[in-house]
Structures are given as C-alpha cells and as structure tokens.
Design an enzyme around this catalytic site. Structure first.
Site, mmCIF file in Angstrom:
data_model
loop_
_atom_site.group_PDB
_atom_site.id
_atom_site.type_symbol
_atom_site.label_atom_id
_atom_site.label_comp_id
_atom_site.label_asym_id
_atom_site.label_seq_id
_atom_site.Cartn_x
_atom_site.Cartn_y
_atom_site.Cartn_z
ATOM 1 N N GLU A 10 -5.799 -10.714 -0.923
ATOM 2 C CA GLU A 10 -6.550 -10.379 -0.768
ATOM 3 C C GLU A 10 -8.350 -10.560 -0.574
ATOM 4 O O GLU A 10 -9.383 -9.857 -0.555
ATOM 5 C CB GLU A 10 -6.698 -9.168 -0.127
ATOM 6 N N ASP A 66 -12.175 -10.283 -0.927
ATOM 7 C CA ASP A 66 -13.237 -10.298 -0.549
ATOM 8 C C ASP A 66 -14.551 -10.032 -0.846
ATOM 9 O O ASP A 66 -14.322 -8.542 -1.590
ATOM 10 C CB ASP A 66 -13.739 -10.013 1.032
ATOM 11 N N ASN A 110 2.339 -5.290 -3.113
ATOM 12 C CA ASN A 110 0.891 -5.228 -2.883
ATOM 13 C C ASN A 110 0.409 -4.483 -2.430
ATOM 14 O O ASN A 110 0.971 -2.946 -2.017
ATOM 15 C CB ASN A 110 1.174 -6.458 -1.965
ATOM 16 N N GLU A 142 0.742 -1.416 0.466
ATOM 17 C CA GLU A 142 0.105 0.164 -0.107
ATOM 18 C C GLU A 142 0.641 1.315 -0.210
ATOM 19 O O GLU A 142 0.470 2.385 0.812
ATOM 20 C CB GLU A 142 -0.690 -0.371 1.277
ATOM 21 N N HIS A 159 -9.956 -6.104 -2.198
ATOM 22 C CA HIS A 159 -11.436 -5.922 -1.556
ATOM 23 C C HIS A 159 -12.419 -5.374 -2.027
ATOM 24 O O HIS A 159 -12.471 -3.213 -2.156
ATOM 25 C CB HIS A 159 -10.732 -5.076 -0.216
HETATM 26 C C1 XIL Z 1 -6.367 -6.047 8.001
HETATM 27 C C2 XIL Z 1 -6.944 -6.949 9.249
HETATM 28 O O1 XIL Z 1 -7.501 -8.545 8.739
HETATM 29 C C3 XIL Z 1 -7.650 -6.402 10.416
HETATM 30 O O2 XIL Z 1 -7.964 -7.295 11.366
HETATM 31 C C4 XIL Z 1 -6.213 -5.453 11.277
HETATM 32 O O3 XIL Z 1 -6.961 -4.957 12.115
HETATM 33 C C5 XIL Z 1 -6.126 -4.394 10.447
HETATM 34 O O4 XIL Z 1 -5.770 -5.430 9.090
HETATM 35 N N1 XIL Z 1 -5.031 -4.473 3.187
HETATM 36 C C6 XIL Z 1 -4.137 -5.488 3.939
HETATM 37 C C7 XIL Z 1 -4.709 -6.869 5.324
HETATM 38 O O5 XIL Z 1 -2.943 -5.368 3.297
HETATM 39 O O6 XIL Z 1 -3.336 -7.034 5.736
HETATM 40 C C8 XIL Z 1 -5.454 -5.310 6.353
HETATM 41 O O7 XIL Z 1 -5.742 -6.929 7.063
HETATM 42 C C9 XIL Z 1 -6.169 -5.781 4.961
HETATM 43 C C10 XIL Z 1 -6.234 -4.189 4.131
#
Ligand code: XIL
Length: 501
Positions: A271, A273, A202, A157, A241
C-alpha cells in the site's frame, strides 16, 4: 529474459509529414519493465473508479503502467457481506473482469480486519457464533473468486501499536470475541477455500525495523510459529504508508524481507504512498519531489534486489484521488500529480527498474504469469491434498440432527502435563458418550473401544491413520506440531485440534 508473456509497452506512432508514412516505437512502462523482471507493480482501483466518477485518464494510465490491481474498499467485509449471509460481489466482479481483460494479477483485500466491519458483525459477543460468521465469510468470498484472486490479505492490521509484542485488542471484535486463534483459523479456512491462492498477513508500521518490541519482530515470530504449525501463510504485506522524512524505511524493508526468507515467505509492498505533511502543500518545489522520487527509487531497488519480494503496490495513482489528504494529514504522496502528470517519482521507478537487468532479478513466482487469465502464479503450492479436515471443521455442525460433534479450530494453549508433554487445551471433547483424551502421546477414546483414528496436519494432509479395538492409539511417530485428530466411532465423528510437543 522475458519472464511474462504480456507485452504492454506503449506504442507511439508519428506520421512523418511530407514522407507519407508513419514510424512507430515502443516506450517502456513500469509494467513492461516489471514484467520483464518477473515482478508485479500495481495500484488500487479507487472507489471513484467503481462509482464511475473518475477521469478517463485514470484507467488509461492504470492499465498501461500496472500489471496488478487491488480494490480500495470494495472487497472488504462491509462491502462483500453488508448483511448476514447476503453477499455482494458486483463491484469485485467488475474489477476481476477488468483485470482479466487487461491481464493483471488481482490482490484480495481484506478478509479479517477490525476496521470496515459491518455493524451486525461488531455486535456479536458469542465466540462460536463469530467463528461461524468468519468461516462462512471466508468460504463464500474466497470461494466466489477461487482461481481469480491470486492473493488474499487474510488478516489485516491485527497487531497493536503499543510496542509490546501483542495482538490488537481495542476495537477488534475478532480478538475480543474469539481471541488470537481467529488468525490461525482464518488462514486455514482461506486455504481450504482456494488452495492455490497466496495468503498474506498485512500490516502497517512493519517498515520500522526488527528491533526489540517492534511490530516487524512480532510478525517474524508469528510467521515462524505459523510455519512450524503448518498454518498456510505464504506472504507478508508491508503497507508502507510513510512520510518523506522516513529515510530509513527502505533498508528496514530489506531487513524484513531477509528475515522472512528464512521461512520461505514472500514480502510484498502492498500500500505504498510517500506523503508530505499536509500543511506544506503550497510550498513544495522541485527538490522536494526529487527527494520523494529518491525514496520511491530506494524501495524499488530493495524490491528488485530481494528475491522473495513479488508485488510493489501503490495506494493510488494520482494525487487527485488519495486517502492521504482526507484521512491522514498528508498530501501529494503518489507518482502522478493531480493533473495526471507523471512526477519525478515515476522517472525514479523507471530508472531503478532499468538499473536492475532482468537477468539479475529473481522472481519468487516459479512460473511466469499466464497470458489468458489474471496473471497469477499457479505452480508454487502443493495442492495435491485438499484440506478436507479443515473444511469439515465447521462450527455450524452442532445442530441436533447432525451426529457429528466438531470443535472449531482453536489454538491450543500450552497445557503442560506433569511429564512435560503438552496436550489438548481443554482436555477432552464430548460426543454424546464418547470422549478423546490425550496424555503424552497416547490418545485414548473414552467410552468406546472400537474406533478409527485419523490425524491430519493443518493443511489437511493425512499423517496417521489406525483402527483400534483397545480404545487407544500411540501417536509417538508424529512430529511436533498442530494437528486435527478425527475419531470415528460407528457413524459418529469427533474432531479436535491438538498440539503435539
Ligand atoms: C483506506 C481507503 O483508502 C479509504 O478510502 C477508506 O476510507 C479507509 O481505508 N490500510 C488498509 C487500507 O489496509 O484498507 C486502507 O484503505 C488504508 C490503510
């Protein structure tokens, strides 16, 4: 064609009452279908798993359905180095052991990220000090899991959300204190610590297409630059996401995969969802879940059809444990419901896998997964030459008793001379009374006439070596790019990173 050695079909047996014997059959799982296709499908181990506060169905489903694993929080900076120099590996070790006994591939998440950084790091304002901290963290963490973590999110990020093609500054101690060079350095150091690990950039919102000013376009530009300069990036992760309304995103991911293929870089979905707006939770019906399944399926279709995609990772297993509800204003984004019942999305993924015969799915991993260790690919990388230059380029070597003055890996800015050549960013480096100076392609050693000059590419491979007695060497034979120049005068060594253009 069976590409993976691990058979993970669920065996179910039924006793035929009255006949006195049992019949058994093998039921396909996401895992068995992905393995036959030389691909990885995975899900996080939630923090509740690490804290032993998760239902028993969780692990059963996880190891049956998935062949890749990543920790939700337990390998982040604040978890692995909560205090300076004090490393905490217990939880990560537990996950690696779990992966090993279930023959799963491990992703490491994440090394350099502005979030979930401990306070002691966020307070550092000195560039050299923070570079040393980042290098030490990467050396230790990647080194600890060398050969066990198949792939790292080296930088997470780092791009801003402003649609203006730039790095994230706000809230990032890395960018604010070091500048953009923290990214290049992180990749080089991670490669030095584990030359076989895949190394990813990422980010989120790179599933929005490659249009003007897009994050995805910026990523591709950087990948091009990194590749040109031998920065050892091998993969990009699109977090993905998304929401149920984001219908264009699967095809945007396809476009991104194709763009990255130009540079021989793998694109992974890291990641996934697909949430519904939280307010709608009580009104969701069969057609909503069918639509969600359809979107999941489109991602799997793209994933299987693009040859440079390798991992399909979902950010959770069950809606009972998901960051969406608490942190994202979204809900019900995973493929199992709160009671661990498979949703239509599960069936859609199975259907997509079955619709893409193994013989037609290409794998970016040149060898099949190994059976005895974590299922990591070990053959795709050139590992013949250790990255010794980069490994040696530590910022800690500035102690008075050390006779070696080494510069940190800095990204040379485009300092253009009158002749149009680009040279060392800050002109010269000082080693007591010796300096090096690059003008065009002539490297002069000021203050000594007898010296050994070695040049290494960003993977530490030697590209030039000469001994001079006239205090200068001609580097014209080396192609354009980023290099590390090492000058040895007697027992003293001086190193600089240079851009030759
Ligand atoms: C999130 C986790 O799911 C949570 O439990 C935590 O509080 C915050 O981070 N992008 C990422 C992940 O790279 O590490 C994040 O995970 C979600 C967004």
């Amino acid at each position: 064609m069976k590409k993976f050695g691990v058979a993970s079909k669920v065996i179910f047996c039924a006793t035929l009452v009255g006949l006195g014997f049992s019949v058994c059959g093998a039921q396909e799982t996401l895992r068995s279908l992905a393995e036959e296709r030389g691909r990885y499908i995975g899900a996080i181990l939630n923090s509740e798993w690490f804290n032993n506060s998760i239902e028993s169905q969780f692990e059963e489903i996880h190891k049956t359905q998935f062949n890749a694993v990543v920790a939700e929080n337990e390998m982040k900076f604040d978890a692995t180095e909560p205090n300076k120099g004090q490393f905490s590996y217990n939880k990560g070790d537990r996950m690696v052991a779990y992966a090993k006994s279930n023959k799963m591939r491990v992703r490491g998440h994440a090394l350099a990220w502005h979030s979930q950084v401990p306070g002691w790091v966020n307070n550092i304002r000195d560039k050299q000090q923070l570079l040393a901290v980042l290098k030490n963290h990467i050396d230790n963490v990647v080194g600890h899991w060398k050969g066990e973590v198949a792939e790292w999110d080296v930088v997470n990020e780092a791009i801003n959300d402003d649609n203006n093609h730039g790095w994230r500054s706000n809230g990032s101690v890395w960018f604010q204190t070091i500048g953009a060079e923290f990214l290049d350095s992180a990749f080089v150091w991670a490669h030095a610590a584990d030359p076989d690990a895949e190394l990813c950039y990422n980010d989120y919102a790179i599933e929005w297409g490659l249009g003007q000013g897009s994050k995805a376009g910026f990523v591709v530009d950087q990948v091009k630059r990194w590749k040109q300069n031998n920065i050892p990036i091998t993969c990009v992760g699109t977090q993905t996401h998304i929401e149920i309304s984001h219908e264009t995103t699967p095809q945007n991911v396809r476009a991104l995969a194709k763009a990255l293929a130009e540079y021989d870089v793998v694109l992974n979905i890291t990641e996934l969802d697909i949430g519904f707006p939280k307010g709608s939770a009580n009104n969701l019906g069969a057609s909503d879940y069918a639509k969600q399944g359809h979107l999941y399926r489109q991602f799997m279709d793209v994933f299987l059809e693009e040859p440079n995609m390798g991992e399909f990772m979902i950010w959770g297993v069950t809606d009972a444990h998901s960051w969406l509800d608490g942190q994202q204003g979204k809900t019900q984004g995973l493929i199992y419901d709160k009671q661990y019942k498979a949703k239509p999305a599960y069936d859609s993924l199975i259907a997509s896998l079955k619709a893409h015969p193994a013989s037609e799915v290409k794998s970016p991993y040149k060898s099949a997964a190994t059976q005895d260790t974590t299922a990591q690919d070990t053959t795709t990388r050139d590992t013949t030459v250790r990255d010794t230059t980069v490994k040696d380029t530590t910022v800690k070597d500035t102690t008075a008793q050390d006779t070696t003055t080494r510069d940190t890996l800095t990204t040379p800015g485009p300092v253009v001379s009158d002749t149009g050549n680009v040279s060392i960013r800050r002109g010269t480096a000082t080693l007591t009374d010796v300096r090096m100076n690059l003008v065009g392609r002539t490297l002069s050693i000021v203050g000594a006439s007898n010296a050994k000059v070695q040049v290494f590419d960003m993977r530490g491979r030697p590209v030039y070596s000469a001994v001079t007695s006239k205090g200068s060497v001609d580097l014209s034979a080396i192609s354009d790019g980023l290099y590390v120049v090492r000058v040895k005068v007697g027992s003293k060594t001086l190193e600089r990173r240079v851009a030759l253009r």
